[in-house]
Design a protein around this motif. Structure first.
Motif, mmCIF file in Angstrom:
data_model
loop_
_atom_site.group_PDB
_atom_site.id
_atom_site.type_symbol
_atom_site.label_atom_id
_atom_site.label_comp_id
_atom_site.label_asym_id
_atom_site.label_seq_id
_atom_site.Cartn_x
_atom_site.Cartn_y
_atom_site.Cartn_z
ATOM 1 N N ASN A 62 -4.233 -9.650 -16.733
ATOM 2 C CA ASN A 62 -5.517 -9.503 -16.081
ATOM 3 C C ASN A 62 -5.552 -8.221 -15.201
ATOM 4 O O ASN A 62 -6.854 -8.078 -14.495
ATOM 5 N N ASP A 63 -4.699 -7.415 -15.104
ATOM 6 C CA ASP A 63 -4.942 -6.330 -14.292
ATOM 7 C C ASP A 63 -4.846 -6.555 -12.744
ATOM 8 O O ASP A 63 -5.961 -5.782 -12.466
ATOM 9 N N THR A 64 -4.498 -7.524 -12.221
ATOM 10 C CA THR A 64 -4.674 -7.891 -10.622
ATOM 11 C C THR A 64 -3.360 -7.239 -10.091
ATOM 12 O O THR A 64 -2.076 -7.075 -10.432
ATOM 13 N N ILE A 65 -3.734 -6.796 -8.704
ATOM 14 C CA ILE A 65 -2.524 -6.330 -7.919
ATOM 15 C C ILE A 65 -1.659 -7.716 -7.548
ATOM 16 O O ILE A 65 -2.326 -8.867 -7.369
ATOM 17 N N ILE A 66 -0.477 -7.525 -7.743
ATOM 18 C CA ILE A 66 0.793 -8.654 -7.240
ATOM 19 C C ILE A 66 1.133 -8.354 -6.020
ATOM 20 O O ILE A 66 1.781 -7.579 -5.770
ATOM 21 N N LEU A 67 0.808 -9.010 -4.900
ATOM 22 C CA LEU A 67 1.210 -8.907 -3.556
ATOM 23 C C LEU A 67 2.259 -10.089 -3.257
ATOM 24 O O LEU A 67 1.827 -11.318 -3.236
ATOM 25 N N MET A 68 3.655 -9.827 -3.324
ATOM 26 C CA MET A 68 4.563 -11.078 -3.119
ATOM 27 C C MET A 68 4.843 -11.268 -1.744
ATOM 28 O O MET A 68 4.678 -10.442 -0.829
ATOM 29 N N ASN A 84 -9.585 -3.970 2.642
ATOM 30 C CA ASN A 84 -10.232 -4.302 1.426
ATOM 31 C C ASN A 84 -10.817 -3.115 0.584
ATOM 32 O O ASN A 84 -11.576 -3.153 -0.295
ATOM 33 N N ASP A 85 -9.850 -2.052 0.576
ATOM 34 C CA ASP A 85 -10.056 -0.793 -0.358
ATOM 35 C C ASP A 85 -9.171 -0.708 -1.421
ATOM 36 O O ASP A 85 -9.071 0.357 -1.787
ATOM 37 N N TYR A 86 -8.805 -1.723 -2.088
ATOM 38 C CA TYR A 86 -8.001 -1.767 -3.247
ATOM 39 C C TYR A 86 -8.953 -1.316 -4.465
ATOM 40 O O TYR A 86 -9.706 -2.207 -4.382
ATOM 41 N N ASP A 87 -8.261 -0.923 -5.572
ATOM 42 C CA ASP A 87 -9.175 -0.768 -6.665
ATOM 43 C C ASP A 87 -9.049 -1.842 -7.771
ATOM 44 O O ASP A 87 -9.570 -1.874 -8.907
ATOM 45 N N ASN A 547 1.994 1.356 -10.116
ATOM 46 C CA ASN A 547 1.536 0.498 -8.658
ATOM 47 C C ASN A 547 0.818 -0.526 -8.840
ATOM 48 O O ASN A 547 -0.103 -0.616 -8.318
ATOM 49 N N SER A 548 1.156 -1.456 -9.376
ATOM 50 C CA SER A 548 0.670 -2.846 -9.534
ATOM 51 C C SER A 548 1.121 -3.740 -8.525
ATOM 52 O O SER A 548 0.456 -4.921 -8.267
ATOM 53 N N CYS A 549 2.399 -3.730 -7.746
ATOM 54 C CA CYS A 549 2.894 -4.359 -6.959
ATOM 55 C C CYS A 549 2.884 -3.770 -5.468
ATOM 56 O O CYS A 549 3.321 -2.604 -5.158
ATOM 57 N N ASN A 550 2.172 -4.654 -4.435
ATOM 58 C CA ASN A 550 1.852 -4.092 -3.365
ATOM 59 C C ASN A 550 1.536 -2.612 -3.144
ATOM 60 O O ASN A 550 2.290 -1.837 -2.270
ATOM 61 N N PRO A 551 0.684 -2.134 -3.585
ATOM 62 C CA PRO A 551 0.271 -0.728 -3.620
ATOM 63 C C PRO A 551 -0.183 -0.495 -2.092
ATOM 64 O O PRO A 551 -0.680 -1.250 -1.328
ATOM 65 N N GLY A 554 3.758 1.547 2.748
ATOM 66 C CA GLY A 554 4.304 2.983 3.431
ATOM 67 C C GLY A 554 3.366 4.023 3.384
ATOM 68 O O GLY A 554 3.743 5.324 3.265
ATOM 69 N N LYS A 555 2.070 3.814 3.668
ATOM 70 C CA LYS A 555 0.985 4.664 3.622
ATOM 71 C C LYS A 555 0.954 5.478 2.378
ATOM 72 O O LYS A 555 0.582 6.618 2.451
ATOM 73 N N THR A 556 1.127 4.847 1.132
ATOM 74 C CA THR A 556 1.213 5.578 -0.042
ATOM 75 C C THR A 556 -0.118 5.245 -0.785
ATOM 76 O O THR A 556 -1.054 4.389 -0.330
ATOM 77 N N SER A 557 -0.230 5.688 -2.036
ATOM 78 C CA SER A 557 -1.715 5.362 -2.746
ATOM 79 C C SER A 557 -1.892 3.892 -3.189
ATOM 80 O O SER A 557 -0.924 3.116 -3.305
ATOM 81 N N LYS A 558 -2.993 3.496 -3.056
ATOM 82 C CA LYS A 558 -3.299 2.098 -3.357
ATOM 83 C C LYS A 558 -3.958 2.210 -5.013
ATOM 84 O O LYS A 558 -3.889 0.921 -5.348
ATOM 85 N N LYS A 559 -3.764 3.373 -5.612
ATOM 86 C CA LYS A 559 -4.763 3.227 -6.821
ATOM 87 C C LYS A 559 -3.616 3.074 -7.744
ATOM 88 O O LYS A 559 -2.406 3.357 -7.765
ATOM 89 N N LYS A 560 -4.203 2.665 -9.096
ATOM 90 C CA LYS A 560 -3.349 2.308 -10.275
ATOM 91 C C LYS A 560 -2.720 3.961 -10.752
ATOM 92 O O LYS A 560 -3.292 4.826 -10.581
ATOM 93 N N HIS A 561 -1.578 3.584 -11.173
ATOM 94 C CA HIS A 561 -0.627 4.730 -11.676
ATOM 95 C C HIS A 561 -0.372 5.883 -10.518
ATOM 96 O O HIS A 561 -0.362 7.098 -10.674
ATOM 97 N N TRP A 562 -0.539 5.393 -9.266
ATOM 98 C CA TRP A 562 -0.448 6.352 -8.057
ATOM 99 C C TRP A 562 -1.556 7.403 -7.863
ATOM 100 O O TRP A 562 -1.091 8.394 -7.438
ATOM 101 N N ALA A 563 -2.674 7.155 -8.638
ATOM 102 C CA ALA A 563 -3.635 8.246 -8.357
ATOM 103 C C ALA A 563 -4.222 8.520 -7.081
ATOM 104 O O ALA A 563 -4.068 7.789 -6.149
#
Length: 563
Positions: A62-68, A84-87, A547-551, A554-563
């Motif tokens: 279902n293309d959800t972000i997985i936050l363990m 709350n700025d996840y895509d 970039n589906s897990c804990n996007p 480390g102040k990296t991108s939150k976008k899918k495929h690290w966009a």
């Protein structure tokens, strides 16, 4: 519509009470222990490894972000949503119910499941006269074993080093978006995910026979690193390429099902020496002197500043007393109860949000501390406190060296009774939370005004304290310092005065630390407070190409495929 389908599919997998969508009930999982908070579509708590695998498949499909999330005891917000700025919608997968420790290889090793805590691991090993990598006093409240590996957590045990293993079983979303279960445990468990999980849970395997059985399962070189007191680099730090391997240092970019770790012979009897001085140089010179003169490194060497001692006695007294009376295993349940009470107060909207915290601090104010009198005496007289724990057979050498050293230097020491030893390390344990409890009581937003530094200093540094220039110190309301002294890992907290620009304050302190050749974070992981190094980011990209897990970690991108 997609959200409804996701929730329906998750609900088909777990019991109703293990799928949380109510905002008040989600609050405990969506807010970090110290910092960080954000919303999530749902919190799901699988109870078995198979349920975990099935939950992950639903999230992936279902293309959800997985936050363990394991115990949610981290101090840098690394296992909770950050804003709350996840895509994509976020699903928090809590592993706290997936317990399990398997003692293997004649108790020389263990396999730990994702929900097992350090306290549980310690208890499991006691019948074998063994200890885990970390024990109470070098770990967070109810901290998980797997969380320590994912974060390369440091701990205070000098002879064991940061949490590390090359051997784990983990799920990974590959660059084509497929979910795979990767078996790098060094144990033959079969070929399909379902077979691997079933055999692991049942203990249906043999050890020492697989071609990849051999490998590093702890930081066995760390004692030598500490002994190199003239080195211009720190003893340890998060993102050190030496300790980035699969699950180790992954920071939630893969989903860990199990880790294989070393065990250690338990020390039959331990003794602690308590040292006080008003000159930090006395302690720095003592560190070098003891490391060079001792036949064996101490078990622990822990530092507390007078301010940290004071704040702990006042604001973390309930933690000190709870552990003293009920033991560390009771703390996670007590924290969950408090979270439910907090949620109830907020839901009623009749009382201040921090009503429970105020009641706790009222109790702290009227309850006696019960801390050993000699510790309180040193607190009044000395700014700097050092606790050195050694094995019983190393007491004579330590006594001789301390007597000789302090014959010509400012400071005192004493050999603790067993009761004093227990109190000393419980105070040290409480220091890590004292500033949080202060902020909660005072209604201070920890995201804005609590600035924490987890710093690895150079091994040859001639300074321990972080001494701020007057213009920065004037912006501080309260501060607390503790640390793993022989490792030169300094934990410094600042509670800022109202109106202070926390971003500028933090940048100024980090610039000062850069000038000293320090590395940060030392052991609490980058979370959402620190920038991941290039090496650490490379590790993340390899583990999680979509970039589906804990996007955002480390102040990296939150976008899918690290966009």
């Amino acid at each position: 519509m997609q959200h409804t389908l996701t929730l329906q599919q998750l609900g088909d997998l777990v019991d109703p009470h293990n799928l949380i969508t109510d905002s008040y009930q989600k609050a405990y999982y969506c807010k970090g222990f110290r910092v960080g908070h954000g919303d999530a579509l749902a919190v799901v708590l699988p109870e078995t490894l198979l349920q975990l695998w099935q939950v992950l498949k639903v999230c992936q499909q279902n293309d959800t972000i997985i936050l363990m999330q394991a115990s949610n005891t981290g101090v840098t917000g690394g296992s909770t949503p950050h804003g709350n700025d996840y895509d994509r919608p976020v699903v928090i997968v809590s592993t706290r119910k997936i317990k399990g420790v398997q003692v293997i290889d004649n108790a020389q090793q263990v396999i730990a499941f994702p929900g097992s805590t350090l306290t549980e691991l310690e208890t499991s090993l006691k019948p074998w006269n063994k200890e885990p990598h970390s024990v109470i006093g070098s770990s967070c409240i109810g901290a998980s074993v797997v969380g320590g590996i994912c974060n390369n957590s440091g701990g205070s045990l000098l002879q064991r080093g940061p949490a590390f293993t090359e051997k784990s079983l983990f799920a990974q979303i590959d660059d084509s978006g497929e979910l795979d279960l990767i078996n790098h445990l060094g144990i033959d468990l079969g070929s399909t995910p379902e077979e691997m999980i079933a055999r692991l849970e049942a203990g249906d395997y043999t050890t020492g026979t697989a071609p990849d059985w051999e490998g590093k399962i702890w930081a066995d070189d760390y004692a030598g690193v500490i002994k190199d007191v003239d080195a211009t680099t720190p003893t340890r730090f998060n993102g050190n390429p030496q300790y980035l391997h699969d699950s180790a240092g992954c920071a939630g970019k893969v989903i860990v099902f199990a880790v294989r770790l070393a065990t250690f012979d338990a020390t039959p009897q331990e003794d602690t020496f308590y040292i006080g001085t008003n000159d930090e140089q006395v302690l720095l010179e003592l560190r070098r002197y003891l490391i060079e003169q001792l036949d064996t490194l101490p078990i622990q060497a822990e530092y507390i500043h007078r301010n940290a001692f004071r704040l702990t006695l006042r604001y973390a007294r309930h933690m000190f007393l709870s552990i003293k009376r009920f033991g560390p295993a009771a703390l996670p349940a007590l924290m969950q109860k408090k979270a439910r009470w907090d949620a109830l107060v907020k839901k009623l909207r009749l009382l201040p949000h921090n009503t429970i915290d105020r009641l706790i601090q009222w109790g702290n104010y009227i309850m006696p501390s019960t801390v050993a009198p000699r510790l309180l005496s040193y607190h009044r007289r000395y700014e700097h406190h050092l606790m050195i724990k050694v094995a019983r057979d190393e007491v004579p050498q330590m006594s001789r060296l301390l007597t000789a050293y302090f014959a010509t230097r400012n400071g005192e020491w004493f050999h603790c009774t067993q009761a004093e030893q227990k109190d000393a390390f419980l105070v040290r344990f409480g220091v890590g939370a004292c500033t949080v409890f202060y902020c909660e009581y005072a209604g201070i937003n920890t995201d804005d005004r609590l600035i924490a530094f987890d710093v690895a200093l150079r091994r040859n540094d001639d300074r321990w304290m972080i001494r701020l220039p007057p213009e920065l110190q004037a912006q501080v309301l309260e501060d607390s310092c503790c640390g793993h002294f022989f490792c030169l890992v300094n934990h410094q907290d600042y509670i800022l005065k109202p109106g202070v620009d926390s971003v500028k304050f933090k940048a100024a302190v980090l610039a000062y630390l850069d000038q000293r050749g320090a590395k940060y974070p030392a052991e609490h992981n980058i979370g959402h407070l620190y920038h991941a190094s290039e090496e650490h980011q490379h590790h993340f990209h390899q583990l999680d190409p979509t970039n589906s897990c804990n996007p955002g970690i480390g102040k990296t991108s939150k976008k899918k495929h690290w966009a």
